[in-house]
Write a protein that holds these residues in place. Structure first.
Motif, PDB file in Angstrom:
ATOM      1  N   GLY A  32       0.803  -1.204   0.000  1.00  0.00           N
ATOM      2  CA  GLY A  32       0.000   0.000   0.000  1.00  0.00           C
ATOM      3  C   GLY A  32       0.840   1.260   0.000  1.00  0.00           C
ATOM      4  O   GLY A  32       1.842   1.393  -0.691  1.00  0.00           O
ATOM      5  N   LEU A  33       0.426   2.212   0.838  1.00  0.00           N
ATOM      6  CA  LEU A  33       1.048   3.514   0.837  1.00  0.00           C
ATOM      7  C   LEU A  33       2.412   3.518   1.500  1.00  0.00           C
ATOM      8  O   LEU A  33       3.207   4.437   1.294  1.00  0.00           O
ATOM      9  CB  LEU A  33       0.113   4.523   1.512  1.00  0.00           C
ATOM     10  CG  LEU A  33      -1.199   4.732   0.743  1.00  0.00           C
ATOM     11  CD1 LEU A  33      -2.151   5.611   1.521  1.00  0.00           C
ATOM     12  CD2 LEU A  33      -0.942   5.336  -0.624  1.00  0.00           C
ATOM     13  N   TYR A  34       2.731   2.512   2.306  1.00  0.00           N
ATOM     14  CA  TYR A  34       4.083   2.405   2.836  1.00  0.00           C
ATOM     15  C   TYR A  34       5.082   2.239   1.689  1.00  0.00           C
ATOM     16  O   TYR A  34       6.178   2.791   1.709  1.00  0.00           O
ATOM     17  CB  TYR A  34       4.194   1.216   3.794  1.00  0.00           C
ATOM     18  CG  TYR A  34       3.460   1.408   5.097  1.00  0.00           C
ATOM     19  CD1 TYR A  34       3.998   2.197   6.096  1.00  0.00           C
ATOM     20  CD2 TYR A  34       2.225   0.813   5.316  1.00  0.00           C
ATOM     21  CE1 TYR A  34       3.331   2.382   7.291  1.00  0.00           C
ATOM     22  CE2 TYR A  34       1.547   0.989   6.510  1.00  0.00           C
ATOM     23  CZ  TYR A  34       2.104   1.776   7.497  1.00  0.00           C
ATOM     24  OH  TYR A  34       1.433   1.966   8.673  1.00  0.00           O
ATOM     25  N   PHE A  35       4.708   1.452   0.700  1.00  0.00           N
ATOM     26  CA  PHE A  35       5.549   1.259  -0.480  1.00  0.00           C
ATOM     27  C   PHE A  35       5.749   2.587  -1.201  1.00  0.00           C
ATOM     28  O   PHE A  35       6.859   2.920  -1.626  1.00  0.00           O
ATOM     29  CB  PHE A  35       4.902   0.230  -1.408  1.00  0.00           C
ATOM     30  CG  PHE A  35       5.733  -0.146  -2.594  1.00  0.00           C
ATOM     31  CD1 PHE A  35       6.613  -1.214  -2.523  1.00  0.00           C
ATOM     32  CD2 PHE A  35       5.642   0.549  -3.791  1.00  0.00           C
ATOM     33  CE1 PHE A  35       7.390  -1.574  -3.617  1.00  0.00           C
ATOM     34  CE2 PHE A  35       6.406   0.198  -4.888  1.00  0.00           C
ATOM     35  CZ  PHE A  35       7.286  -0.873  -4.795  1.00  0.00           C
ATOM     36  N   ALA A  36       4.676   3.365  -1.340  1.00  0.00           N
ATOM     37  CA  ALA A  36       4.762   4.659  -2.011  1.00  0.00           C
ATOM     38  C   ALA A  36       5.717   5.590  -1.274  1.00  0.00           C
ATOM     39  O   ALA A  36       6.511   6.312  -1.894  1.00  0.00           O
ATOM     40  CB  ALA A  36       3.380   5.291  -2.106  1.00  0.00           C
ATOM     41  N   VAL A  37       5.667   5.586   0.059  1.00  0.00           N
ATOM     42  CA  VAL A  37       6.529   6.464   0.846  1.00  0.00           C
ATOM     43  C   VAL A  37       7.993   6.065   0.708  1.00  0.00           C
ATOM     44  O   VAL A  37       8.876   6.920   0.607  1.00  0.00           O
ATOM     45  CB  VAL A  37       6.094   6.458   2.327  1.00  0.00           C
ATOM     46  CG1 VAL A  37       7.096   7.204   3.196  1.00  0.00           C
ATOM     47  CG2 VAL A  37       4.711   7.083   2.474  1.00  0.00           C
ATOM     48  N   VAL A  38       8.292   4.753   0.687  1.00  0.00           N
ATOM     49  CA  VAL A  38       9.671   4.302   0.521  1.00  0.00           C
ATOM     50  C   VAL A  38      10.221   4.740  -0.837  1.00  0.00           C
ATOM     51  O   VAL A  38      11.346   5.254  -0.946  1.00  0.00           O
ATOM     52  CB  VAL A  38       9.778   2.776   0.669  1.00  0.00           C
ATOM     53  CG1 VAL A  38      11.141   2.284   0.217  1.00  0.00           C
ATOM     54  CG2 VAL A  38       9.560   2.365   2.112  1.00  0.00           C
ATOM     55  N   THR A  39       9.451   4.557  -1.898  1.00  0.00           N
ATOM     56  CA  THR A  39       9.920   4.951  -3.225  1.00  0.00           C
ATOM     57  C   THR A  39      10.105   6.467  -3.307  1.00  0.00           C
ATOM     58  O   THR A  39      11.042   6.959  -3.950  1.00  0.00           O
ATOM     59  CB  THR A  39       8.953   4.474  -4.324  1.00  0.00           C
ATOM     60  OG1 THR A  39       7.633   4.974  -4.060  1.00  0.00           O
ATOM     61  CG2 THR A  39       8.905   2.955  -4.365  1.00  0.00           C
ATOM     62  N   PHE A  40       9.227   7.204  -2.652  1.00  0.00           N
ATOM     63  CA  PHE A  40       9.375   8.658  -2.581  1.00  0.00           C
ATOM     64  C   PHE A  40      10.692   9.028  -1.909  1.00  0.00           C
ATOM     65  O   PHE A  40      11.436   9.902  -2.373  1.00  0.00           O
ATOM     66  CB  PHE A  40       8.190   9.253  -1.815  1.00  0.00           C
ATOM     67  CG  PHE A  40       8.277  10.744  -1.597  1.00  0.00           C
ATOM     68  CD1 PHE A  40       7.837  11.622  -2.556  1.00  0.00           C
ATOM     69  CD2 PHE A  40       8.798  11.251  -0.414  1.00  0.00           C
ATOM     70  CE1 PHE A  40       7.907  12.996  -2.350  1.00  0.00           C
ATOM     71  CE2 PHE A  40       8.880  12.621  -0.201  1.00  0.00           C
ATOM     72  CZ  PHE A  40       8.438  13.492  -1.170  1.00  0.00           C
ATOM     73  N   ALA A  41      10.995   8.346  -0.795  1.00  0.00           N
ATOM     74  CA  ALA A  41      12.223   8.631  -0.048  1.00  0.00           C
ATOM     75  C   ALA A  41      13.461   8.347  -0.881  1.00  0.00           C
ATOM     76  O   ALA A  41      14.424   9.128  -0.875  1.00  0.00           O
ATOM     77  CB  ALA A  41      12.254   7.813   1.240  1.00  0.00           C
ATOM     78  N   VAL A  42      13.456   7.250  -1.623  1.00  0.00           N
ATOM     79  CA  VAL A  42      14.611   6.900  -2.461  1.00  0.00           C
ATOM     80  C   VAL A  42      14.837   7.968  -3.530  1.00  0.00           C
ATOM     81  O   VAL A  42      15.963   8.422  -3.760  1.00  0.00           O
ATOM     82  CB  VAL A  42      14.413   5.520  -3.108  1.00  0.00           C
ATOM     83  CG1 VAL A  42      15.490   5.263  -4.158  1.00  0.00           C
ATOM     84  CG2 VAL A  42      14.447   4.430  -2.045  1.00  0.00           C
ATOM     85  N   GLY A  43      13.753   8.367  -4.181  1.00  0.00           N
ATOM     86  CA  GLY A  43      13.867   9.397  -5.212  1.00  0.00           C
ATOM     87  C   GLY A  43      14.436  10.692  -4.671  1.00  0.00           C
ATOM     88  O   GLY A  43      15.315  11.315  -5.278  1.00  0.00           O
TER      89      GLY A  43
END
Length: 640
Positions: A415-426
């Motif tokens: 879910g949105l935890y995945f979205a937050v991790v990818t945001f952080a990497v970017g």
């Protein structure tokens, strides 16, 4: 470090922490109750600062501005919720993100239209001017006021949720919305009030920040990133976690800005990344996103078309001859270059659709792979060779490797935890590109020599670039469709529908997610490599999160989960971009309206209009030979 300096830094950290707590608590309140990742949260913070500036200018009273400005912003937040989110709470979080992203685009341009793009200087209120002695430190009176006001507002917000009937109802609605409805409560009305409260908290943080932080259109993006970081560290949906994380982040930023300013961004995102990897729910988070809201799903499945479909072949044939007629008055070299750029953005949107459309996972960091491809070509060209084949291979390799690592780290998240991790990497990679100026050129970027194909064809030349981009687009679509038609593709779709069920039947879902993320990253790297090849320039802007937002926009605009739809969406997006910039300074505002309309009224994207028209004309797609069992890519199935 002297005692005086330490006390001064501690007070600075506390003042910054209070602002972060107010920003993040509003974000956490909205998400904790409604499951909405509010990407417009930063612009409500920005509006609070601008409206406070305007009210002070009109009335001369900061305290009137501190009350009136946030109330007006709260009213705007309520209006936004009622007109948009109120109608789509039952949809995937992806649509919530895109609605609020559209609001961000609109309000940012409105602010620039009304107040301009320059920085506004907000005078410190006369009553709170000067400084007072706190032990050995002479400290600004206004910042002491900020600490006290922030602490008071945070306490009152906590008490509202803890002890009032309103708080009891919204907490119950967050746990079980249906049960609360059965008890006769209009939970939708409470969602509206919660959105208003969250925007009020953001706006009052902006008003408090205005006298000692710069007031400009960029402050909204900065606040959004802070809200993301603080809420993710504290725990998505945890008000208490936001308070704890706000204090931690405020002090960390204060000390790193003082003693190691070049590492400030890395420390911030490193802290976020570490928490999400070790404890994905955050420091105090016990909240779990409801399963039905965790992933993208849709009732209608529009299958990808085959390259052998006569309509596709006709379009490709037309595209092949366009450069040959470019000397005609109606077709310019600029137009050929624009179409080629549409191909590139089609590739980028295709890369994102392989993740979102087929696994249901929301990635908000695909700019990372686009930027890696861009920098790989630039750095290789400057330091080693200008061979396009070698540069493209390196771009694909590096983008795929980083994507695989991101997938490996975040595959167990959902879910949105995945979205937050990818945001952080970017954002970590963006910060790296900004800070490592000796290697990346820093904020100015750097230009490169022309990239050559086989040592004789200059790919910055319009026609050569056009054909290589078209070739790569068609080839990548073919390969991607073959992957999605394979057993591996069916496995990905099973993950999208129910990851728990997919695990139960024996699929290694984490392995599948790592693989598709690597494939997706590789395709995104191709898009970045092509852009740099054409422009002979790159900069950290290629890694910024707004690029990821534009890619999401393209996927939804065209038609998520269709492969060909996002290609159309990417082409339309870049076409609108280039066209609107000619006639409008605030062109992204128009894109924001288009995005909101698509999400509300055509959630399956532009490709759905073709099938609606086809049905209206009475055509039976099932009777069409291209929609047979062997070539059923054009059909729409009613099954999930």
């Amino acid at each position: 470090m002297s005692t005086t300096q330490l006390v001064f830094l501690l007070l600075n950290g506390l003042a910054l922490s209070m602002l972060y707590i107010l920003i993040a608590s509003g974000f956490a309140v909205i998400f904790g109750i409604t499951d909405v990742l509010n990407f417009a949260h930063g612009i409500f913070y920005m509006l609070g600062a601008y409206l406070a500036f305007t009210v002070v200018d009109a009335t001369g009273s900061f305290f009137v501005a501190l009350i009136l400005g946030p109330l007006v912003v709260a009213g705007l937040g309520i209006a936004v919720e009622r007109l948009t989110l109120h109608h789509i709470y039952d949809r995937s979080p992806l649509y919530h993100v895109l609605i609020t992203f559209g609001v961000l685009l609109i309000v940012t341009d409105v602010v620039e239209l009304i107040w301009g793009t320059g920085t506004k200087f907000f005078p410190t209120p006369e009553l709170l001017g000067g400084a007072i002695a706190i032990g050995p430190v002479i400290y600004p009176r206004y910042r002491i006021f900020t600490i006290g006001a922030g602490a008071l507002i945070a306490f009152l917000t906590w008490a509202l949720f803890r002890y009032s009937d309103f708080g009891l109802i919204v907490r119950a609605g967050a746990q079980d919305k249906q049960t609360v409805r059965l008890m006769g409560v209009n939970i939708g009305r409470y969602y509206t009030l919660i959105f208003g409260l969250g925007t009020f908290l953001a706006a009052i943080a902006g008003a408090l920040a205005a006298p000692f932080l710069s007031v400009n259109p960029e402050m909204g993006n900065e606040a959004l990133i802070i809200a993301f970081v603080v809420v993710a560290i504290g725990g998505l949906g945890s008000f208490g976690g936001s308070i704890v994380a706000g204090v931690i982040v405020g002090f960390v930023q204060t000390f790193t800005n003082t003693f190691a300013s070049e590492l400030s961004g890395f420390v911030l995102y490193g802290l976020l990344f570490g928490v999400l990897v070790l404890k994905p729910e955050g420091i105090l988070g016990t909240y779990e996103i409801r399963e039905q809201a965790a992933k993208l799903s849709y009732d209608e499945t529009i299958k990808p078309v085959n390259l052998t479909d006569r309509r596709v072949m006709a379009v490709v044939g037309l595209l092949l001859i366009i450069p040959f007629v470019s000397r005609l008055p109606s077709v310019s070299q600029y137009g050929v270059g624009l179409i080629a750029l549409m191909f590139v953005w089609g590739i980028f949107a295709l890369s994102l659709d392989t993740v979102i459309g087929y696994t249901g996972l929301i990635s908000f960091g695909h700019a990372a792979f686009y930027g890696i491809g861009s920098y790989a070509v630039a750095l290789l060209t400057v330091n080693f060779t200008n061979s396009f084949v070698i540069a493209l291979a390196v771009a694909i390799l590096f983008a795929a490797a980083v994507a695989w690592l991101v997938g490996a780290i975040s595959a167990r998240l959902s879910g949105l935890y995945f979205a937050v991790v990818t945001f952080a990497v970017g954002q970590m990679l963006y910060q790296l590109a900004l800070s490592w100026s000796s290697f990346t050129g820093g904020s100015n970027g750097f230009a490169i020599d022309h990239v050559m194909l086989f040592g004789i064809i200059d790919l910055s030349e319009t026609f050569a670039f056009y054909y290589i981009s078209l070739l790569l687009l068609v080839s990548l679509y073919y390969v991607t469709k073959r992957i999605m038609d394979s057993p591996f593709g069916l496995q990905l779709q099973a993950i999208r529908e129910s990851e728990r069920r997919a695990k139960f039947v024996g699929y290694d879902t984490n392995k599948a997610k790592r693989r598709i993320f690597a494939i997706s990253g590789a395709i995104g790297g191709v898009a970045g490599a092509l852009v740099t090849t054409r422009q002979t320039f790159t900069s950290p802007d290629s890694l910024y999160w707004i690029v990821s937002g534009d890619a999401l926009f393209a996927v939804i605009l065209g038609g998520v989960g269709t492969l060909f739809g996002p290609i159309i969406g990417g082409a339309v997006l870049i076409g609108l971009d280039q066209l609107l910039t000619i006639y409008f300074d605030q062109w992204r505002m128009i894109l924001g309206f288009v995005l909101i309309v698509i999400v509300l009224f055509a959630p399956r994207g532009l490709v759905s209009f073709y099938y609606i028209l086809e049905d209206a004309l009475g055509n039976d797609r099932d009777a069409d030979p291209t929609a047979s069992a062997g070539s059923d890519a054009d059909s729409i199935n009613g099954d999930k």
